[in-house]
Design a protein around this motif. Structure first.
Motif, PDB file in Angstrom:
ATOM      1  N   ALA A  70      15.208  49.059  34.589  1.00  0.00           N
ATOM      2  CA  ALA A  70      16.011  49.983  35.382  1.00  0.00           C
ATOM      3  C   ALA A  70      17.394  50.173  34.771  1.00  0.00           C
ATOM      4  CB  ALA A  70      16.129  49.460  36.817  1.00  0.00           C
ATOM      5  N   HIS A  71      17.864  49.208  34.002  1.00  0.00           N
ATOM      6  CA  HIS A  71      19.172  49.322  33.344  1.00  0.00           C
ATOM      7  C   HIS A  71      19.062  50.017  31.994  1.00  0.00           C
ATOM      8  CE1 HIS A  71      19.866  46.058  36.275  1.00  0.00           C
ATOM      9  NE2 HIS A  71      21.138  46.432  36.246  1.00  0.00           N
ATOM     10  N   TYR A  72      18.077  49.598  31.180  1.00  0.00           N
ATOM     11  CA  TYR A  72      17.899  50.170  29.849  1.00  0.00           C
ATOM     12  C   TYR A  72      16.408  50.327  29.579  1.00  0.00           C
ATOM     13  CZ  TYR A  72      22.810  49.136  28.929  1.00  0.00           C
ATOM     14  OH  TYR A  72      24.178  49.092  28.969  1.00  0.00           O
ATOM     15  N   PRO A  73      15.982  51.471  29.039  1.00  0.00           N
ATOM     16  CA  PRO A  73      14.545  51.649  28.736  1.00  0.00           C
ATOM     17  C   PRO A  73      14.065  50.613  27.722  1.00  0.00           C
ATOM     18  CG  PRO A  73      15.745  53.736  28.565  1.00  0.00           C
ATOM     19  CD  PRO A  73      16.773  52.657  28.698  1.00  0.00           C
ATOM     20  N   LEU A  74      12.837  50.174  27.874  1.00  0.00           N
ATOM     21  CA  LEU A  74      12.266  49.198  26.950  1.00  0.00           C
ATOM     22  C   LEU A  74      10.753  49.348  26.921  1.00  0.00           C
ATOM     23  CD1 LEU A  74      10.922  46.664  28.815  1.00  0.00           C
ATOM     24  CD2 LEU A  74      13.336  46.269  29.238  1.00  0.00           C
ATOM     25  N   LEU A  96      21.681  41.919  25.825  1.00  0.00           N
ATOM     26  CA  LEU A  96      20.894  42.086  24.595  1.00  0.00           C
ATOM     27  C   LEU A  96      20.284  43.486  24.526  1.00  0.00           C
ATOM     28  CD1 LEU A  96      19.058  38.624  24.348  1.00  0.00           C
ATOM     29  CD2 LEU A  96      21.255  39.326  23.367  1.00  0.00           C
ATOM     30  N   LEU A  97      19.792  43.993  25.653  1.00  0.00           N
ATOM     31  CA  LEU A  97      19.241  45.352  25.671  1.00  0.00           C
ATOM     32  C   LEU A  97      20.332  46.390  25.390  1.00  0.00           C
ATOM     33  CD1 LEU A  97      16.854  45.056  28.744  1.00  0.00           C
ATOM     34  CD2 LEU A  97      16.165  45.421  26.364  1.00  0.00           C
ATOM     35  N   LYS A  98      21.509  46.154  25.926  1.00  0.00           N
ATOM     36  CA  LYS A  98      22.642  47.061  25.671  1.00  0.00           C
ATOM     37  C   LYS A  98      22.952  47.102  24.175  1.00  0.00           C
ATOM     38  CE  LYS A  98      27.513  47.722  26.966  1.00  0.00           C
ATOM     39  NZ  LYS A  98      28.144  47.442  25.669  1.00  0.00           N
ATOM     40  N   ASN A  99      23.001  45.925  23.546  1.00  0.00           N
ATOM     41  CA  ASN A  99      23.249  45.880  22.103  1.00  0.00           C
ATOM     42  C   ASN A  99      22.145  46.588  21.329  1.00  0.00           C
ATOM     43  OD1 ASN A  99      25.579  44.419  22.515  1.00  0.00           O
ATOM     44  ND2 ASN A  99      24.629  42.434  22.095  1.00  0.00           N
ATOM     45  N   ALA A 100      20.897  46.416  21.766  1.00  0.00           N
ATOM     46  CA  ALA A 100      19.771  47.043  21.064  1.00  0.00           C
ATOM     47  C   ALA A 100      19.878  48.570  21.106  1.00  0.00           C
ATOM     48  CB  ALA A 100      18.445  46.587  21.672  1.00  0.00           C
TER      49      ALA A 100
END
Length: 465
Positions: free
Chosen positions: A343-347, A372-376
């Motif tokens: 819900a915060h970052y697509p994955l 970590l998802l934000k950095n990715a």
């Protein structure tokens, strides 16, 4: 005579005869021998002997006389040719012997000639051959010295070095590698997986993997961080892999101290940049009130409020890192937890999620993984290139975030987990450091490295119990 000898050329140069002179002498000798044989057969004494026996003598220019002369000249010609070629034959044998010595790596042999036996045309060849042998000996001596120096440096470097062949058998390991992997015992000829059988799971996975990266292990009750780099190349036509393991614990500690000093300077600078305008605005507000210009006072207070909110937001990021509470462990179902991250970052979920619930602090772990998802996503990776993998090893849970960005250099990998280190101009440098703190608070660790095909992977692992 010519022979292969370990000694140098004779001190006094021999008297050499020209090959042309030898050939001329042999031709003269052959001509004299032919004339003598022919005269013996046609003039004297063979005709007189044949006449006394009642046989007809051979005519001087008859075919029979010439044929018999030629037949008798064959062994003489063979002997003269052997005598002419004898120095060449001896030289060729000596050259063959020295070439075989060179093939076996022995450069101590040289060609020597007896004083009366040499040829002028071969003297230059023997001299050049002797110079070649001397040059090869000098090169081998210099090469041996360089190999000794290189082996001394490699053996005594603090970086653990392991060289394996195509079957992953250890061909070479220096002192640091032997101490790290098997308490100083020899590793040459042993299988790498056999040597790593008693090592920790993190070390086995890192060394047997195919990626460079940073990982942590516990040695003698203390956590040690290592940076692993691997290179593939061909040695003597066979594929080999070189692994370098560099201890980063002391370097990271030194850089952490430098980072804390740097963050103090940053905070001091930000505080001064905010407090100075607040002080100035407060003075301006007091002066406006004294003059009775009350209509401008609310704007002054609004500016002071904006600066205060900015300062609060700036400090709250550092406070959340410095005041991380102890994790509250609880059973967490994987499907809804991963869905909340999406819900915060697509994955993209790689593989299947474990059926057994995990045990961790959901809020803290989500905070770490969101960073970590934000950095990715900020790495430049396409959204569909950002993946999440959850795996359950025998003893640990492991969550890995991967992207398809540009990855990191070795220098960036070695400093990425330091507090306040960032590869982005506007980054605070707290994302990876906070994830590291959360992983270690759970009794685990964080590791990272470049992915095959491009991109970066970051993994958090912690005990299942």
């Amino acid at each position: 005579m010519l022979e292969a000898s370990p000694t140098q050329a004779p001190r006094h140069a021999p008297r050499h005869r020209s090959l042309h002179l030898r050939l001329a002498l042999c031709l003269v000798a052959a001509a004299v021998a032919a004339i003598s044989i022919h005269m013996t057969l046609t003039l004297w004494p063979v005709p007189q002997l044949m006449a006394s026996l009642g046989h007809e003598a051979l005519a001087p220019w008859s075919g029979a006389a010439l044929a018999l002369t030629g037949l008798l000249m064959l062994p003489i010609a063979w002997g003269l040719a052997s005598l002419l070629l004898m120095p060449l034959t001896r030289l060729l044998r000596a050259l063959e012997s020295t070439v075989l010595s060179y093939r076996d790596g022995e450069f101590g042999s040289a060609i020597a000639a007896d004083p009366p036996g040499g040829l002028t045309e071969l003297a230059s060849l023997m001299r050049l051959h002797s110079e070649l042998g001397q040059a090869l000996r000098e090169q081998r001596r210099h090469l041996a010295q360089r190999e000794l120096l290189l082996d001394t440096v490699v053996q005594n470097t603090p970086v653990a070095l392991v060289l394996t062949d195509a079957q992953e058998r250890i061909a070479y390991a220096n002192i640091a590698a032997r101490q790290l992997l098997d308490q100083g015992r020899s590793l040459a000829g042993r299988a790498l997986d056999e040597v790593l059988a008693e090592s920790s799971q993190d070390m086995r996975e890192a060394i047997l993997g195919a990626q460079d990266g940073l990982f942590s292990v516990t040695l003698e009750g203390q956590e040690e961080r290592f940076h692993l780099s691997m290179r593939d190349f061909r040695l003597q036509g066979q594929p080999h892999r070189l692994r370098l393991l560099r201890r980063m614990t002391r370097e990271l500690s030194r850089q952490e101290v430098a980072s804390w000093k740097r963050v103090i300077r940053v905070i001091s600078h930000e505080l001064n940049n905010s407090l100075a305008p607040i002080s100035s605005l407060a003075h301006s507000g007091a002066e406006l009130s004294r003059r009775g210009q009350h209509e401008r006072v609310p704007g002054v207070f609004a500016s002071i409020g904006d600066r205060a909110r900015h300062l609060h937001q700036f400090l709250s990021g550092y406070a959340s890192f410095a005041k991380l509470p102890a994790p509250v462990l609880a059973a967490v179902e994987w499907a809804p937890f991963v869905e909340s991250l999406g819900a915060h970052y697509p994955l993209v979920i790689a593989g299947e999620l474990p059926a057994v619930p995990g045990r961790f602090d959901a809020a803290q772990m989500a905070q770490a993984l969101i960073n970590l998802l934000k950095n990715a996503h900020e790495s430049g990776s396409a959204p569909e290139g950002v993946s999440l993998t959850v795996s359950a090893a025998r003893e640990d849970w492991r969550i890995e975030i991967g992207d398809r960005g540009p990855g990191m250099t070795e220098t960036q990998l070695s400093q990425a987990l330091l507090p306040f280190y960032s590869t982005k101009r506007s980054g605070s440098g707290l994302g990876l450091a906070l994830a590291r703190e959360i992983a270690e608070a759970h009794g685990g660790r964080i590791a990272m490295g470049n992915r095959e095909g491009g991109g970066l992977w970051v993994a958090i692992s912690w005990p299942r119990g």
